[in-house]
Each structure stands twice: as C-alpha cells, then as structure tokens.
Scaffold this motif. Sequence first.
Motif, short mmCIF file in Angstrom:
data_model
loop_
_atom_site.label_atom_id
_atom_site.label_comp_id
_atom_site.label_asym_id
_atom_site.label_seq_id
_atom_site.Cartn_x
_atom_site.Cartn_y
_atom_site.Cartn_z
N SER A 169 7.62 -27.90 49.53
CA SER A 169 8.46 -29.04 49.15
C SER A 169 8.43 -30.11 50.23
CB SER A 169 9.90 -28.58 48.90
OG SER A 169 10.40 -27.89 50.03
N THR A 170 8.36 -29.70 51.48
CA THR A 170 8.25 -30.66 52.59
C THR A 170 7.02 -30.32 53.42
OG1 THR A 170 9.69 -29.27 53.97
CG2 THR A 170 10.73 -31.06 52.73
N ILE A 171 6.28 -31.35 53.82
CA ILE A 171 5.07 -31.16 54.61
C ILE A 171 5.42 -31.45 56.06
CG2 ILE A 171 2.68 -31.88 54.95
CD1 ILE A 171 2.72 -32.82 52.01
N VAL A 172 5.46 -30.41 56.87
CA VAL A 172 5.85 -30.56 58.27
C VAL A 172 4.62 -30.71 59.15
CG1 VAL A 172 7.99 -29.30 57.96
CG2 VAL A 172 5.94 -28.05 58.60
N GLU A 198 1.15 -39.00 60.69
CA GLU A 198 -0.01 -39.41 59.91
C GLU A 198 0.42 -39.96 58.54
OE1 GLU A 198 0.33 -36.60 61.46
OE2 GLU A 198 -1.38 -36.25 62.79
N GLN A 199 1.40 -39.29 57.91
CA GLN A 199 1.89 -39.77 56.62
C GLN A 199 2.56 -41.13 56.75
OE1 GLN A 199 4.20 -36.87 54.34
NE2 GLN A 199 3.12 -35.23 55.36
N ARG A 229 -5.68 -34.03 63.58
CA ARG A 229 -6.12 -33.05 64.57
C ARG A 229 -5.89 -31.62 64.06
NH1 ARG A 229 -9.36 -36.01 67.66
NH2 ARG A 229 -8.35 -37.94 68.34
N ALA A 230 -6.64 -30.68 64.63
CA ALA A 230 -6.44 -29.27 64.28
C ALA A 230 -5.02 -28.85 64.64
CB ALA A 230 -7.46 -28.41 65.01
N TYR A 231 -4.43 -27.98 63.83
CA TYR A 231 -3.07 -27.52 64.09
C TYR A 231 -3.01 -26.71 65.37
CZ TYR A 231 -1.49 -28.84 59.38
OH TYR A 231 -1.15 -29.53 58.26
N ILE A 279 4.82 -23.93 60.29
CA ILE A 279 4.46 -24.04 58.86
C ILE A 279 4.60 -22.69 58.17
CG2 ILE A 279 2.60 -24.56 57.26
CD1 ILE A 279 1.60 -26.62 59.34
N LEU A 280 4.14 -21.63 58.84
CA LEU A 280 4.26 -20.29 58.25
C LEU A 280 5.72 -19.94 58.02
CD1 LEU A 280 1.60 -18.25 60.29
CD2 LEU A 280 1.47 -18.90 57.87
N ARG A 281 6.56 -20.23 59.00
CA ARG A 281 7.98 -19.88 58.87
C ARG A 281 8.67 -20.75 57.83
NH1 ARG A 281 9.27 -21.48 63.78
NH2 ARG A 281 11.48 -21.17 63.45
N GLU A 282 8.24 -22.00 57.71
CA GLU A 282 8.81 -22.87 56.67
C GLU A 282 8.50 -22.31 55.29
OE1 GLU A 282 10.57 -25.68 56.59
OE2 GLU A 282 10.78 -26.05 58.73
N ARG A 283 7.32 -21.78 55.12
CA ARG A 283 6.95 -21.20 53.82
C ARG A 283 7.73 -19.92 53.54
NH1 ARG A 283 1.99 -22.20 50.97
NH2 ARG A 283 1.03 -24.15 51.61
N LEU A 284 7.93 -19.11 54.58
CA LEU A 284 8.62 -17.83 54.41
C LEU A 284 10.14 -17.99 54.39
CD1 LEU A 284 6.41 -15.69 56.81
CD2 LEU A 284 6.41 -15.59 54.31
#
Length: 483
Positions: free
Chosen positions: A103-106, A111-112, A283-285, A293-298
């Motif tokens: 829902s949110t792109i962290v 860049e956005q 840039r690469a994460y 990002i992983l924790r945001e998804r979980l």
Amino acid sequence: MPTIAGSEKSKSIETPRKRKLRSEEVNLISGDSIPTPKKLKSRRRISVSNLTTPEKEAKEVSNENLAVDNLSDCLSSESNWNPRDEEHMRVVKEALHVSKAPSTIVCREDEQRLLFEFVKGCLDQQKAGSVYICGCPGTGKSLSMEKVVQQVGDWSKQACLPPVDTLSVNCTSLTKTTDIFIKILELVEPVKKNNCYSSPLQHLQSLFSQKQESSSRMMLIIADEMDFLITKDRGVLHDLFMLTTLPFSRCILIGVANAIDLADRFLPKLKSLNCKPMVITFRAYSKDQILRILRERLMVLPYVAFQSKALELCARKVAAASGDMRMALSVCRSALEILEIEIRGYSGPESQGPTPDDPVVRIDHMAAALSKTFKSPVVDTIQSLPQHQQIIMCSAAKAFRGTKKDATVGELNKLYLEICKSWVISPAGITEFTNMCTVLNDQGILKFGQARRDKVTRVSLRVDESDITFALQGIRFFRNCLV
C-alpha cells in the motif's frame, strides 16, 4: 521479614523506615500508605517483563521508531502463528510475493518526489519533457512509476485539469523497435488513419510540428525496459526522445532501463541534439532498506513468522550481493518453504524440527535458503583463486556490465591496471596477465576468441556477473571495486 497489616505491624517496621527515609516528616505516614513504594516497584518489574519478548525480536532489526512499535504489536500475538495451518502459510507467502504491491512504497520517497514534481511541472506549463530512470533490477523503478502515475491522476483531478492520456509500453513485447511509434500514434489518433506518411515516426513528427487543437490533452508515455530499443546506431532511441523537442509536442516521455551506463552512452548525443532528459538513478537497496521493506510487508500480518535475526541475515546478504528486493522476497519465501517441509516431517534425518515454542523461520532456515539461492561451484572456484586472478575477475565484471558481452585482452588489462593502481598493488606484466587469463579460460570462467596477437584476442565471461559479485563481496577491497 515483617509483614504490613494493622497498626501494631506498622510500629514493628518503624525502625527500618527511619533508616530508609531522608526526611523526618515521612515518619508521620500511616501504615496503610507504606505499600505504595512496593506497588511502584512491582509495576516497573511488570512493565519490564512485558517488554522482554518484543525487545528480543525487534532490538536489532530497524532504526525506525514507528516500525519497532508496530513490530511489538505484532509480536504480542506470536502465539497465533501456526505453520501447520495452510491458510497461515498462504497468507505469509502472498505477503512476500513480488506481484503483491504494498500500500505504501518505502525507501523510494525522494525518487518518487523528483519524478512527480517533474511531471507536475510539465502539466502545469503544458510543455513536453523527458526523464530517464535507470537502476539495477529489483530497485523499485516500475513500482514507483505506478505510484507516480496514480499520484498524477489524483492531482490533475484536484487541480481541475484535463485527464492525462497514459501509454505504458514494455519494450520487450515489441516485435520491432520501431513499433513503439505505432503505439504512440494510436494514442494520438486512435481512429484516423493517414497513409500519406511513409512511417509512423514521420506522421508523429508532422503532428507535433504544427499547432494542435486547444482540446488536445497531454500524453504520458512510459517506455519500460527501454534498453531493448538500442539499435546499432541508436536511431530509435534518439528519435523517441527527439519527439519531446518538437514545437507543439504534448509528450512527457519517461524511459526506464536497468542499464546504469546507458545514460553515459546515449546522453552525449541527446545533449548535442538539445533533448537531454532529466536522469533519476535508483540505487541498489541497502541492508537497512531491505530490512525495512521486508518488515513493512510482514507488519500487516496478525502474527510473526520470522525471527528478527533471520530477516537481518537475508537483508545483509542480498544487499551485499545485488541489493535486489525481488531476490530478498524470493529468499524469504524459500526459507518459509524450508520451514514448511521441516514441520511436515519431509526433511532429511539430519534436520532438527522446530520446538513448539519456536515455530518460526530461524537463522538456519534463512541460511539454507541463501545458500540455495547464491551458492554454486562457480562461487567456490572464484573464492579460491589467487588475488591477481580475482582482480581480473573483478575487472571482467566491470567490463561486461550492461549490454557489452566481450572485450579485448588489452581492454581487460587496462581495467586491471586501473584497479591495481588505485589500490597501490604491483600489477603483473602483460605476458603474465595473458597467462592468468589462459588459466581462467582453462577453468571455464573466461572464454577466449581466436586472434593472432594476444592483445586483440576477444574475451568474454562464461559465468554470471552476480556469481562474481557474490563470491568477492565479502572482501572490502573487491566490494569497493565492484561498486
């Protein structure tokens, strides 16, 4: 130990109370109020004990306060997680799937913002423009584009502007590179067909060279995987960007490509044609970004399926190898499948199943998944090479990035000398260098072409560049060279 109940008992503890209190006035406190300090101490003890479990899980995972708070909320319901429940497994796997858009792109806010402000400025001024977005695979380019297109649509409605005509083209789906002009022409004139032009490009050039109707709307053209449009003379690429420079063009062109060096190769020509695009690099994460990002998804799940340290291990290894978020998601799903097999008893005799108190993805599960994803005999071979041969492999990885597939021995030697010079390492002579390349060819890592002279012999890689990166990323010297 004296007990506290009634006036007689309060007298019995009067002497120790004098030793503890600093003021004589406290001697007037009645026996009923004495338990207050004990209650406060008890509450502190209770609060600390309640925080023990979340701290064990979230202590090392993120520096973001909000994420830690949310993680603590999730951990409070850890007992609800049941890896034997197929529905639980399905929900977790779905949350970690690449196709599941969050829902949110962290971690891509800057860049956005740059991209949105550029498109907004073009729409405000009703003028054409172009942007080139580059970055390695799995760095959030396409996902950010989708978010920005949505933001542009919402903003144009609020600003009472005409809706923007949007065309999104994946260039890998085009039969011919010139077919992209047909797609744009269909957006400009979806009904009209005019055969007086020899090509769709000429038709577009003619349309954008004359004044348009006042009702004409702005167009947002997104060319994903744009590096597939590269031809021998790069004519298609140049013509595409040139459309935005025509006097009455309404095109806002956004080109997206994985090749970071593509801009260096075609930007000078575009600059000479006065149509240099704005460049935004993804840039690469980093390790912290992948972890977040992983924790945001979980975080959306009502239970915890991963140990914090297991997620840390995944983020650290993937960030060191490539920074590809899609790879991190794939590794987590693989670790989840390893846990699932272990729970169901289908694993080998050496495997130890999780205890009832710890039915989550642990570090050993994640390590197995990472080994399955990255480890290969090629990695072992590269790691066992002598230092100068590893420097040659590092040079080859840098030389063959992007679309370049081979180089001469002389070109490879030049990169090798640059690395040695930058790190004050005594380089090998050209004869010894050629001999080392021959050894690497015999080991199946490099491939030699046929040539009479050594320096003009063509060299190409027989192994994947990611294997070289993974094999050498553990050494700081090579990690800095491969940046």
